[in-house]
Design an enzyme around this catalytic site. Structure first.
Site, short mmCIF file in Angstrom:
data_model
loop_
_atom_site.label_atom_id
_atom_site.label_comp_id
_atom_site.label_asym_id
_atom_site.label_seq_id
_atom_site.Cartn_x
_atom_site.Cartn_y
_atom_site.Cartn_z
N ASP A 187 -13.91 8.12 -44.47
CA ASP A 187 -13.31 7.78 -43.18
C ASP A 187 -14.28 7.10 -42.22
O ASP A 187 -15.50 7.07 -42.47
CB ASP A 187 -12.71 9.04 -42.53
CG ASP A 187 -13.60 10.27 -42.71
OD1 ASP A 187 -14.80 10.09 -42.95
OD2 ASP A 187 -13.10 11.40 -42.61
N ASN A 239 -9.43 22.88 -38.61
CA ASN A 239 -7.96 22.92 -38.72
C ASN A 239 -7.50 22.60 -40.14
O ASN A 239 -6.33 22.35 -40.37
CB ASN A 239 -7.34 21.93 -37.72
CG ASN A 239 -7.77 20.50 -37.98
OD1 ASN A 239 -8.50 20.23 -38.95
ND2 ASN A 239 -7.35 19.58 -37.14
N HIS A 277 -8.49 20.01 -42.02
CA HIS A 277 -8.46 18.61 -42.46
C HIS A 277 -9.48 18.35 -43.56
O HIS A 277 -10.54 18.96 -43.59
CB HIS A 277 -8.61 17.62 -41.28
CG HIS A 277 -9.96 17.55 -40.65
ND1 HIS A 277 -10.14 17.33 -39.29
CD2 HIS A 277 -11.21 17.62 -41.16
CE1 HIS A 277 -11.43 17.28 -39.03
NE2 HIS A 277 -12.11 17.46 -40.14
N GLU A 304 -5.30 15.17 -40.85
CA GLU A 304 -5.07 16.29 -39.95
C GLU A 304 -3.81 17.04 -40.37
O GLU A 304 -3.01 16.53 -41.16
CB GLU A 304 -4.91 15.75 -38.51
CG GLU A 304 -6.10 14.94 -38.00
CD GLU A 304 -7.30 15.81 -37.59
OE1 GLU A 304 -7.53 16.87 -38.20
OE2 GLU A 304 -8.01 15.42 -36.65
C1 F6R Z 1 -15.78 13.40 -42.36
C2 F6R Z 1 -14.92 14.34 -43.07
C3 F6R Z 1 -14.49 15.59 -42.36
C4 F6R Z 1 -15.64 16.60 -42.30
C5 F6R Z 1 -15.20 17.87 -41.59
C6 F6R Z 1 -16.31 18.91 -41.50
O1 F6R Z 1 -16.15 12.33 -43.21
O2 F6R Z 1 -14.57 14.11 -44.17
O3 F6R Z 1 -13.39 16.14 -43.04
O4 F6R Z 1 -16.04 16.91 -43.60
O5 F6R Z 1 -14.77 17.56 -40.30
O6 F6R Z 1 -17.32 18.46 -40.68
P1 F6R Z 1 -18.60 19.37 -40.37
O7 F6R Z 1 -19.33 19.51 -41.64
O8 F6R Z 1 -19.38 18.58 -39.34
O9 F6R Z 1 -18.09 20.67 -39.86
#
Ligand code: F6R
Length: 258
Positions: A63, A132, A134, A139
């Protein structure tokens, strides 16, 4: 779904590092799907230490924020180069990160899907999980068969990621993200999660129903998904002892790690 629980975030990152190292040894032309975030940063630190050969590896990131130029301090382009790519011998042409400045976003997303297919599909998709549920930026309520597309970030995700931006108004509202269907097409999925603030959503993803309200729960349907957790992230799993037993008693040939 295989759940691997390790004592600390470092031990969890080492385990995932070892799984990736084994893949690159077996398949030097592997196609990796990559994530960003604090958890991924831990993993990339571990991968960099391993001095792997990335010369024939192809990568696709999950992403990127829409509207951020690649040099922006919070862009995922910048994150990936600073935390991983610069420290490897990967070829720039083999790196794919969604372009948050693409003019025609819809056709850009379709092209991203085509590029993944043309590369032979993703061998191993690395995932983190949001509070949440994701995965990527899919989301809650994302279609469980979605493809790469534009998504609107949930308010909680914008709040969680505010630390990377100066001023909460500067956090983009929109992103490009691989879809859940795209992620599920990967031959293997590997979700790494650490810390107590992920424990609640993980218990739902692993032990609850499959639901778009907790997008990571779709991994229950993946034929080869591994969930690697530290003790804190695993602290709300009801069957943690069972996962430990299975892990300790796997036939050697089936072991992901060590
Ligand atoms: C971003 C992604 C998100 C993160 C998730 C956890 O490329 O894929 O799904 O993996 O938001 O982020 P952290 O590790 O910062 O808690």
């Amino acid at each position: 779904m295989e759940v691997i629980i390790l004592a600390t975030p470092k031990a969890a990152a080492i385990a995932v590092g070892q799984i990736i190292q084994r893949l690159l040894d077996e398949k030097p032309r592997a196609v990796l799907g990559l994530a960003t975030g604090d958890t991924a940063r831990l993993l990339y630190r571990e991968l960099v230490k391993r001095h792997l050969d990335w010369s024939r590896v192809t990568t696709f990131n999950l992403d990127e924020y829409i509207g951020l130029p690649p040099y922006h301090p919070a862009s995922y382009h910048r994150f990936m180069w600073e935390n991983l790519f610069t420290h490897t011998n990967i070829k720039k042409k083999n790196v794919h990160i969604p372009d948050g400045l693409a003019k025609d976003l819809q056709s850009y997303c379709t092209r991203y899907e085509t590029q993944i297919r043309q590369a032979g599909g993703i061998d191993l998709q690395v995932l983190g999980i949001g509070r949440n549920g994701h995965i990527g930026f899919n989301e809650p309520t994302s279609s469980l068969s979605s493809r790469t597309r534009v998504k609107t970030l949930a308010p909680q995700t914008r709040k969680d990621n505010a630390r990377h931006f100066d001023g909460k108004d500067r956090i983009p509202r929109h992103v490009i993200t691989m879809g859940i269907g795209t992620i599920m097409d990967a031959r293997r999925c590997l979700l790494l999660a650490c810390g107590k603030n992920k424990a609640r959503i993980l218990s739902g993803a692993v032990e609850g129903p499959i639901t778009s309200m907790n997008p990571a729960s779709i991994l229950q349907l993946h034929p080869t998904a591994r969930i690697v957790l530290d003790e804190a992230a695993a602290s709300r799993l009801k069957r943690a002892d069972y996962y430990r037993w299975v892990f300790q008693n796997k036939p050697t040939w089936q072991k992901a790690y060590p």
